[in-house]
Design a protein around this motif. Structure first.
Motif, PDB file in Angstrom:
ATOM      1  N   THR A 181       5.986   0.720   0.302  1.00  0.00           N
ATOM      2  CA  THR A 181       4.873  -0.225   0.140  1.00  0.00           C
ATOM      3  C   THR A 181       5.092  -1.115  -1.082  1.00  0.00           C
ATOM      4  O   THR A 181       5.034  -2.337  -1.010  1.00  0.00           O
ATOM      5  N   SER A 182       5.373  -0.469  -2.221  1.00  0.00           N
ATOM      6  CA  SER A 182       5.475  -1.240  -3.467  1.00  0.00           C
ATOM      7  C   SER A 182       6.915  -1.640  -3.792  1.00  0.00           C
ATOM      8  O   SER A 182       7.140  -2.507  -4.630  1.00  0.00           O
ATOM      9  N   ASN A 217       9.453   3.642  -2.754  1.00  0.00           N
ATOM     10  CA  ASN A 217       8.133   3.501  -2.163  1.00  0.00           C
ATOM     11  C   ASN A 217       8.172   2.252  -1.276  1.00  0.00           C
ATOM     12  O   ASN A 217       8.302   1.143  -1.771  1.00  0.00           O
TER      13      ASN A 217
HETATM   14  C1  LIG Z   1       3.381   3.490  -3.091  1.00  0.00           C
HETATM   15  O1  LIG Z   1       2.870   2.277  -3.585  1.00  0.00           O
HETATM   16  C2  LIG Z   1       1.544   2.014  -3.184  1.00  0.00           C
HETATM   17  C3  LIG Z   1       1.200   0.595  -3.642  1.00  0.00           C
HETATM   18  O2  LIG Z   1       1.458   0.421  -5.009  1.00  0.00           O
HETATM   19  C4  LIG Z   1       0.633   3.069  -3.767  1.00  0.00           C
HETATM   20  O3  LIG Z   1      -0.695   2.838  -3.391  1.00  0.00           O
HETATM   21  C5  LIG Z   1       1.079   4.449  -3.301  1.00  0.00           C
HETATM   22  O4  LIG Z   1       0.315   5.455  -3.916  1.00  0.00           O
HETATM   23  C6  LIG Z   1       2.555   4.656  -3.603  1.00  0.00           C
HETATM   24  N1  LIG Z   1       2.988   5.902  -2.985  1.00  0.00           N
HETATM   25  C7  LIG Z   1       3.538   6.894  -3.669  1.00  0.00           C
HETATM   26  C8  LIG Z   1       3.958   8.091  -2.874  1.00  0.00           C
HETATM   27  O5  LIG Z   1       3.693   6.840  -4.885  1.00  0.00           O
END
Ligand SMILES: *[C@@H]1O[C@H](CO)[C@@H](O)[C@H](O)[C@H]1NC(C)=O
Ligand SMILES: *[C@@H]1O[C@H](CO)[C@@H](O)[C@H](O)[C@H]1NC(C)=O
Ligand SMILES: *[C@@H]1O[C@H](CO)[C@@H](O)[C@H](O)[C@H]1NC(C)=O
Ligand SMILES: *[C@@H]1O[C@H](CO)[C@@H](O)[C@H](O)[C@H]1NC(C)=O
Ligand SMILES: *[C@@H]1O[C@H](CO)[C@@H](O)[C@H](O)[C@H]1NC(C)=O
Ligand SMILES: *[C@@H]1O[C@H](CO)[C@@H](O)[C@H](O)[C@H]1NC(C)=O
Ligand SMILES: *[C@@H]1O[C@H](CO)[C@@H](O)[C@H](O)[C@H]1NC(C)=O
Ligand SMILES: *[C@@H]1O[C@H](CO)[C@@H](O)[C@H](O)[C@H]1NC(C)=O
Length: 200
Positions: free
Chosen positions: A166-167, A164
């Motif tokens: 983002t995280s 991911n």
């Molecule tokens: C990726 O991480 C972000 C932040 O924690 C979260 O909001 C998002 O749902 C995640 N995406 C997936 C595909 O799990």
């Protein structure tokens, strides 16, 4: 006489088929009421994978894992409590009151949990023929946790290795310490994010 014997025979058949149906529908599922202990296993519907307790070669520690049901060489593809083994056969795999899938020692101490914070009360765990163990919300059928999102050291088809961005959260493979010890080893296989270097 003949009539009596026939009746008995039919009664036996009905009894047998009830037993088989009940047995067949239950063996791939774990619920709060239908948990498994150290000497029991569940098997996926098509008979490809088994889930239960095992000890690796040259070890007496007990782990909950998934292995191929039809390959004669015992091959484990997933381990639950890999960093927290049981020392004896008092283990139980069940659904806790808050809906998490848990490995318990002596029905009490939690050794491993699916660790969901948004608890779902009515859940059950199902071992699929892909080798994926899924925790489902009963009423909607929504998958709230799955072993394919938490791999051990084995890649099996239909699994998705991911990151991911983002995280930074990764779905990756991690090696066992040794063939006798499934705890997290030194090696992992997955995706990395490359940091862009500033060039002059
Ligand atoms: C990726 O991480 C972000 C932040 O924690 C979260 O909001 C998002 O749902 C995640 N995406 C997936 C595909 O799990
Ligand atoms: C596991 O459960 C089965 C059936 O309920 C029982 O016969 C067996 O003794 C139990 N084994 C352990 C180790 O608790
Ligand atoms: C288990 O122990 C035996 C005897 O020491 C050894 O030959 C074998 O390689 C060991 N197996 C594993 C998987 O460590
Ligand atoms: C199993 O091991 C645990 C922890 O070492 C201990 O508390 C428990 O009494 C043992 N149970 C049995 C049945 O030996
Ligand atoms: C569950 O969460 C606790 C606390 O965040 C953590 O210590 C533990 O390792 C987690 N267990 C698993 C199986 O991820
Ligand atoms: C969830 O569904 C399973 C399978 O249908 C069932 O056996 C179990 O009792 C249900 N759990 C709850 C808490 O209703
Ligand atoms: C959970 O299942 C029980 C019966 O199995 C039912 O009475 C209850 O309403 C269900 N709860 C939810 C939140 O669906
Ligand atoms: C894993 O890493 C530790 C610490 O760097 C090292 O002592 C150990 O020998 C390594 N084990 C293997 C199997 O590479």
């Amino acid at each position: 006489m003949e009539l009596v014997r026939n009746t008995n025979f039919s009664a036996l058949l009905v009894l047998l088929s009830c037993f088989c149906l009940q047995f067949g529908s239950a063996t791939d599922t774990i619920t709060a009421a239908k948990f498994i202990n150290d000497s029991e296993t569940i098997i996926s519907n098509g008979g490809d994978f088994k889930l239960g307790f095992f000890s690796p070669p040259n070890s007496t520690e007990r782990y909950v894992g998934i292995w191929y049901a039809e390959i004669s060489v015992f091959t484990v593809v997933w381990v639950a409590n890999r960093n927290n083994p049981l020392k004896n056969s008092s283990g139980v795999l069940t659904i806790s009151e808050d809906g998490n899938l848990v490995v318990l020692e002596g029905q009490k101490k939690v050794l491993w949990s699916s660790n969901l914070t948004n608890s779902v009360v009515n859940s059950s765990a199902l071992l699929l023929d892909s080798g994926n163990l899924v925790l489902q919300e009963n009423t909607t059928g929504a998958i709230i946790w799955e072993s394919f999102q938490h791999p051990s050291n084995a890649y099996i088809s239909k699994m998705k290795i991911s990151i991911n961005v983002t995280s930074g959260e990764k779905v990756q493979l991690t090696s066992w310490k040794s063939p006798s010890d499934p705890s997290i080893g030194n090696f992992s296989a997955g995706l990395e994010m490359m940091k862009k270097e500033h060039s002059i």
